[in-house]
Design a protein around this motif. Structure first.
Motif, PDB file in Angstrom:
ATOM      1  N   SER A 102       4.442  25.114   1.917  1.00  0.00           N
ATOM      2  CA  SER A 102       2.752  25.014   2.042  1.00  0.00           C
ATOM      3  C   SER A 102       2.418  23.690   2.692  1.00  0.00           C
ATOM      4  O   SER A 102       1.517  23.614   3.363  1.00  0.00           O
ATOM      5  CB  SER A 102       2.152  25.061   0.762  1.00  0.00           C
ATOM      6  OG  SER A 102       2.690  23.824  -0.099  1.00  0.00           O
ATOM      7  N   ASP A 103       3.510  22.476   2.554  1.00  0.00           N
ATOM      8  CA  ASP A 103       2.974  21.246   3.078  1.00  0.00           C
ATOM      9  C   ASP A 103       4.227  20.829   3.823  1.00  0.00           C
ATOM     10  O   ASP A 103       4.778  19.651   3.065  1.00  0.00           O
ATOM     11  CB  ASP A 103       2.170  20.248   2.270  1.00  0.00           C
ATOM     12  CG  ASP A 103       0.936  20.836   1.758  1.00  0.00           C
ATOM     13  OD1 ASP A 103      -0.076  20.561   2.536  1.00  0.00           O
ATOM     14  OD2 ASP A 103       0.834  21.729   0.925  1.00  0.00           O
ATOM     15  N   PRO A 104       4.861  21.084   4.729  1.00  0.00           N
ATOM     16  CA  PRO A 104       6.179  20.390   5.180  1.00  0.00           C
ATOM     17  C   PRO A 104       6.137  19.217   5.695  1.00  0.00           C
ATOM     18  O   PRO A 104       7.109  18.523   5.798  1.00  0.00           O
ATOM     19  CB  PRO A 104       6.621  21.522   6.241  1.00  0.00           C
ATOM     20  CG  PRO A 104       5.485  22.147   6.655  1.00  0.00           C
ATOM     21  CD  PRO A 104       4.324  22.377   5.451  1.00  0.00           C
ATOM     22  N   GLY A 105       5.073  18.670   6.086  1.00  0.00           N
ATOM     23  CA  GLY A 105       4.774  17.247   6.744  1.00  0.00           C
ATOM     24  C   GLY A 105       4.312  16.166   5.727  1.00  0.00           C
ATOM     25  O   GLY A 105       4.185  15.139   6.002  1.00  0.00           O
TER      26      GLY A 105
ATOM     27  N   GLU B 270       0.862  -1.206  -0.114  1.00  0.00           N
ATOM     28  CA  GLU B 270       0.044   0.064   0.058  1.00  0.00           C
ATOM     29  C   GLU B 270       0.703   1.116  -0.099  1.00  0.00           C
ATOM     30  O   GLU B 270       1.938   1.393   0.730  1.00  0.00           O
ATOM     31  CB  GLU B 270      -0.956   0.033   1.306  1.00  0.00           C
ATOM     32  CG  GLU B 270      -1.902   1.140   1.295  1.00  0.00           C
ATOM     33  CD  GLU B 270      -2.816   1.120   2.241  1.00  0.00           C
ATOM     34  OE1 GLU B 270      -4.078   1.899   2.339  1.00  0.00           O
ATOM     35  OE2 GLU B 270      -2.573   0.458   3.160  1.00  0.00           O
ATOM     36  N   LEU B 271       0.697   2.042  -1.098  1.00  0.00           N
ATOM     37  CA  LEU B 271       1.345   3.371  -1.060  1.00  0.00           C
ATOM     38  C   LEU B 271       0.547   4.476  -0.479  1.00  0.00           C
ATOM     39  O   LEU B 271      -0.659   4.688  -0.816  1.00  0.00           O
ATOM     40  CB  LEU B 271       1.739   3.540  -2.290  1.00  0.00           C
ATOM     41  CG  LEU B 271       2.799   2.741  -2.925  1.00  0.00           C
ATOM     42  CD1 LEU B 271       2.350   1.542  -3.635  1.00  0.00           C
ATOM     43  CD2 LEU B 271       3.256   3.655  -4.479  1.00  0.00           C
ATOM     44  N   ILE B 272       1.111   5.260   0.591  1.00  0.00           N
ATOM     45  CA  ILE B 272       0.219   6.152   1.229  1.00  0.00           C
ATOM     46  C   ILE B 272       0.716   7.592   1.175  1.00  0.00           C
ATOM     47  O   ILE B 272       2.124   7.568   1.640  1.00  0.00           O
ATOM     48  CB  ILE B 272       0.227   5.659   2.728  1.00  0.00           C
ATOM     49  CG1 ILE B 272      -0.623   4.402   2.822  1.00  0.00           C
ATOM     50  CG2 ILE B 272      -0.804   6.616   3.486  1.00  0.00           C
ATOM     51  CD1 ILE B 272      -0.606   3.672   4.391  1.00  0.00           C
ATOM     52  N   ILE B 273       0.038   8.512   0.717  1.00  0.00           N
ATOM     53  CA  ILE B 273       0.617  10.035   0.649  1.00  0.00           C
ATOM     54  C   ILE B 273      -0.358  10.511   1.866  1.00  0.00           C
ATOM     55  O   ILE B 273      -1.385  10.710   1.976  1.00  0.00           O
ATOM     56  CB  ILE B 273       0.387  10.512  -0.723  1.00  0.00           C
ATOM     57  CG1 ILE B 273       0.974  10.030  -1.761  1.00  0.00           C
ATOM     58  CG2 ILE B 273       0.767  12.122  -0.613  1.00  0.00           C
ATOM     59  CD1 ILE B 273       0.674  10.489  -3.045  1.00  0.00           C
ATOM     60  N   SER B 274       0.481  11.121   2.894  1.00  0.00           N
ATOM     61  CA  SER B 274      -0.309  11.784   3.947  1.00  0.00           C
ATOM     62  C   SER B 274       0.515  12.944   4.459  1.00  0.00           C
ATOM     63  O   SER B 274       1.707  13.442   3.849  1.00  0.00           O
ATOM     64  CB  SER B 274      -0.540  10.870   4.891  1.00  0.00           C
ATOM     65  OG  SER B 274       0.764  10.282   5.610  1.00  0.00           O
TER      66      SER B 274
ATOM     67  N   PHE C 277      10.618  10.143  -5.132  1.00  0.00           N
ATOM     68  CA  PHE C 277       9.309  10.878  -5.382  1.00  0.00           C
ATOM     69  C   PHE C 277       8.962  11.766  -4.004  1.00  0.00           C
ATOM     70  O   PHE C 277       8.635  12.942  -4.202  1.00  0.00           O
ATOM     71  CB  PHE C 277       8.087  10.098  -5.590  1.00  0.00           C
ATOM     72  CG  PHE C 277       6.822  10.623  -5.666  1.00  0.00           C
ATOM     73  CD1 PHE C 277       6.602  11.305  -6.941  1.00  0.00           C
ATOM     74  CD2 PHE C 277       5.959  10.855  -4.899  1.00  0.00           C
ATOM     75  CE1 PHE C 277       5.306  11.944  -7.255  1.00  0.00           C
ATOM     76  CE2 PHE C 277       4.744  11.546  -4.881  1.00  0.00           C
ATOM     77  CZ  PHE C 277       4.424  12.107  -6.079  1.00  0.00           C
ATOM     78  N   GLU C 278       9.329  10.902  -2.675  1.00  0.00           N
ATOM     79  CA  GLU C 278       8.924  11.872  -1.515  1.00  0.00           C
ATOM     80  C   GLU C 278       9.925  13.056  -1.353  1.00  0.00           C
ATOM     81  O   GLU C 278       9.469  14.218  -0.954  1.00  0.00           O
ATOM     82  CB  GLU C 278       9.175  10.991  -0.299  1.00  0.00           C
ATOM     83  CG  GLU C 278       8.962  11.423   0.850  1.00  0.00           C
ATOM     84  CD  GLU C 278       9.108  10.694   2.167  1.00  0.00           C
ATOM     85  OE1 GLU C 278       8.230  10.465   2.853  1.00  0.00           O
ATOM     86  OE2 GLU C 278      10.199   9.923   2.277  1.00  0.00           O
ATOM     87  N   GLN C 279      11.075  12.827  -1.910  1.00  0.00           N
ATOM     88  CA  GLN C 279      12.215  13.755  -1.510  1.00  0.00           C
ATOM     89  C   GLN C 279      11.821  15.087  -2.542  1.00  0.00           C
ATOM     90  O   GLN C 279      11.798  16.087  -2.284  1.00  0.00           O
ATOM     91  CB  GLN C 279      13.648  13.130  -2.195  1.00  0.00           C
ATOM     92  CG  GLN C 279      14.019  12.375  -1.073  1.00  0.00           C
ATOM     93  CD  GLN C 279      15.168  11.570  -1.370  1.00  0.00           C
ATOM     94  OE1 GLN C 279      15.766  11.792  -2.582  1.00  0.00           O
ATOM     95  NE2 GLN C 279      16.051  11.352  -0.368  1.00  0.00           N
ATOM     96  N   MET C 280      11.274  14.587  -3.743  1.00  0.00           N
ATOM     97  CA  MET C 280      10.913  15.382  -4.865  1.00  0.00           C
ATOM     98  C   MET C 280       9.681  16.369  -4.323  1.00  0.00           C
ATOM     99  O   MET C 280       9.892  17.710  -4.448  1.00  0.00           O
ATOM    100  CB  MET C 280      10.608  14.981  -6.023  1.00  0.00           C
ATOM    101  CG  MET C 280      10.231  16.047  -7.144  1.00  0.00           C
ATOM    102  SD  MET C 280       9.793  15.079  -8.560  1.00  0.00           S
ATOM    103  CE  MET C 280       8.105  13.949  -8.218  1.00  0.00           C
ATOM    104  N   VAL C 281       8.525  15.905  -3.773  1.00  0.00           N
ATOM    105  CA  VAL C 281       7.459  16.582  -3.389  1.00  0.00           C
ATOM    106  C   VAL C 281       7.760  17.398  -2.042  1.00  0.00           C
ATOM    107  O   VAL C 281       7.028  18.463  -1.981  1.00  0.00           O
ATOM    108  CB  VAL C 281       6.208  15.731  -3.206  1.00  0.00           C
ATOM    109  CG1 VAL C 281       5.766  15.114  -4.574  1.00  0.00           C
ATOM    110  CG2 VAL C 281       6.298  14.575  -2.254  1.00  0.00           C
ATOM    111  N   ARG C 282       8.630  17.021  -1.255  1.00  0.00           N
ATOM    112  CA  ARG C 282       9.129  17.519  -0.182  1.00  0.00           C
ATOM    113  C   ARG C 282       9.706  18.970  -0.404  1.00  0.00           C
ATOM    114  O   ARG C 282       9.318  19.962   0.118  1.00  0.00           O
ATOM    115  CB  ARG C 282       9.934  16.893   0.829  1.00  0.00           C
ATOM    116  CG  ARG C 282       9.252  15.841   1.879  1.00  0.00           C
ATOM    117  CD  ARG C 282      10.166  14.922   2.660  1.00  0.00           C
ATOM    118  NE  ARG C 282       9.139  14.235   3.694  1.00  0.00           N
ATOM    119  CZ  ARG C 282       9.909  13.571   4.365  1.00  0.00           C
ATOM    120  NH1 ARG C 282      11.040  13.092   4.660  1.00  0.00           N
ATOM    121  NH2 ARG C 282       9.221  12.743   5.376  1.00  0.00           N
TER     122      ARG C 282
END
Length: 485
Positions: free
Chosen positions: A295-298, A207-211, A284-289
């Motif tokens: 706006s969404d640091p978490g 399961e891939l979870i974006i949160s 991908f996580e590093q890119m979107v961070r």
């Protein structure tokens, strides 16, 4: 008076608000709160109507000297957006909201507060209960299902409501009176699912979870460029599309009119490709961070291994899912040329959910120009046509047009200047208010919208300013007193 809020002023306002935090009032589940309002009217011997849709209308005669004054309607909605922190064990249908006082703010522990729009109801009840106030003939109109498409105001019987002035109390910024708002519609795009079976040998499922996103109100906060978990999931699907990956399910968001702060995807793939998947997800996580560090640091993207799932989407269904999530519009689409900084039209892909036969993508489309609202829907229709999906528009509501002349606006500006020694700002909002429908239902009526400071509406961070509530309530009472001729 109240166990938690009894020490706050205005006492009556916070008493009624606290009572409402103990009553279920999610959109579509308003029977209990509607009955509460009816019982209030009975206890205070006030005329009332409870409509079949559970709208409640309560009337109070003018006080002496105000018999010939313009009749005033105070208006708000009883329902609330019910969103909570992902890890919180809470049931909006049974549990009292976990409210607490934090200095000058009223907050909850991990849920929406319902100040949007419970504070309007609480203020209206406090005014109806106070026989020391001077005011014209009053009608309090409390509607249902505002948050999910304005069903209550659409079902309103105009014969039950009469007045010359309408004060909507569904704004969220003190010192700003709204004189127009955007119209909107729920856009429902449905993609048929084609299923297939795969052999479990040498296959694993994750399961891939974006949160960790902030989310927010899809009208008021759409201009803050916050990440949308549903859109991010479309991008993540593209990043891992070169793997022999099979999709088993997808879900994202909680409410159509809230920016999605969480999305998940279940996938099955060959075990030898797990290392590649982990690498791609980490990148991908590093890119979107990096993209959303302000706006969404978490923001977080994680993999969790699950039991092997052999029933999966066909390659074509998974590909069409990816295309829709990538192409469906999100965020401001046009900005107003007349009011600096005001979003003119926008789209929010709020919820992605599925059943055995289809995946539904629910978007909140807003615009202060009806033709631009239509243009966004035409684009989504094109996406549907290209991917074999269908599209339906639900609960279309009109914009509220600005009027050059307004008696209540002039009264409010005078009272505000006298009370606070500064000018009341008159503005517009890129969110849906019921004023558009009410202007159609009630004919030519003088309308305005005010409210206290509320932050984080439609999120578990929703907070209500206590001193602002007191000032706005006092201001509203003085405005009613000033409407005499």
């Amino acid at each position: 008076m109240s166990e938690i809020l009894g020490h706050l002023k205005p006492q009556a306002v916070f008493h009624y608000f606290e009572q409402m935090t103990k009553i279920p009032r999610e959109s579509g589940n308003e029977a209990a709160i509607s009955d509460y309002l009816v019982n209030f009217a009975k206890e205070h011997q006030l005329e009332y109507v409870q409509e079949p849709c559970k709208n409640v209308i309560i009337k109070k005669p003018a006080t002496p000297g105000y018999e010939n004054a313009p009749r005033v309607i105070l208006q708000g909605h009883m329902d609330m957006v019910c969103v909570k922190d992902d890890e919180l064990d809470f049931n909006f249908a049974t549990d009292a909201l976990p409210i607490y006082v934090d200095g000058d703010w009223l907050r909850t522990k991990g849920t929406t507060l319902g100040a949007d729009n419970g504070i309007a109801v609480a203020m209206s009840l406090a005014i109806l209960a106070d026989n020391t106030l001077s005011h014209p003939a009053l009608t309090v109109l409390v509607t249902t299902e505002e948050e999910t498409g304005m069903d209550g105001v659409m079902a309103l019987n105009p014969e039950n409501v009469s007045g010359d002035i309408l004060i909507n109390i569904d704004s969220e910024e003190e010192g700003v009176a709204l004189a127009s708002c955007a119209g909107g519609v729920r856009n429902s795009l449905k993609l048929p699912i084609e299923w297939t079976e795969v052999e479990a040998t040498n296959m694993v499922s994750y399961e891939l979870i974006i949160s960790g996103l902030k989310g927010g109100h899809s009208g008021i906060e759409i201009n803050k460029c916050r990440a949308n978990a549903n859109k991010l999931m479309g991008r993540l699907l593209h990043e891992i599309a070169d793997l022999d990956l099979l999709v088993a399910s997808v879900a994202g968001g909680e409410k159509m009119n809230a920016i999605s702060k969480r999305a998940s995807l279940k996938v099955t793939l060959p075990s030898e490709q797990v290392a590649s998947l982990e690498s791609k997800v980490k990148a991908f996580e590093q890119m979107v961070r990096a993209e959303f560090e302000t706006s969404d640091p978490g923001v977080s993207v994680v993999l969790q291994q699950t039991e092997v799932t052999t029933k999966v989407f066909t390659k074509q269904t998974a590909q069409r899912l990816m295309y829709i999530l990538q192409l469906i519009p999100y965020g401001p689409q046009t900005m107003s040329a007349n009011i600096s900084g005001l979003v003119e039209s926008s789209s929010n892909i709020g919820v992605v959910e599925m059943n055995e036969s289809e995946i539904e993508f629910s978007s909140a489309i807003r615009s202060s120009v009806s033709s631009l609202k239509g243009e966004i829907n035409h684009r989504i229709q094109a996406i549907a046509d290209l991917t074999g999906a269908s599209m339906e528009l639900i609960a279309d509501y009109p914009e509220w047009q600005f009027e050059t002349e307004s008696k209540v606006r002039d009264v409010m500006k005078d009272v505000y200047q006298q009370m606070y020694g500064k000018e009341l700002e008159v503005s517009a909002i890129h969110a849906g208010l019921e004023c558009g429908f009410l202007s159609q239902k009630l004919g030519k009526i003088d309308m305005i919208s005010i409210g206290p400071d509320i932050t984080g509406a439609h999120t578990p961070k929703e907070s209500l300013s206590i001193p602002s509530t007191e000032r706005v309530y006092d201001f509203l009472c003085e405005v009613l007193k000033a409407i005499k001729a």
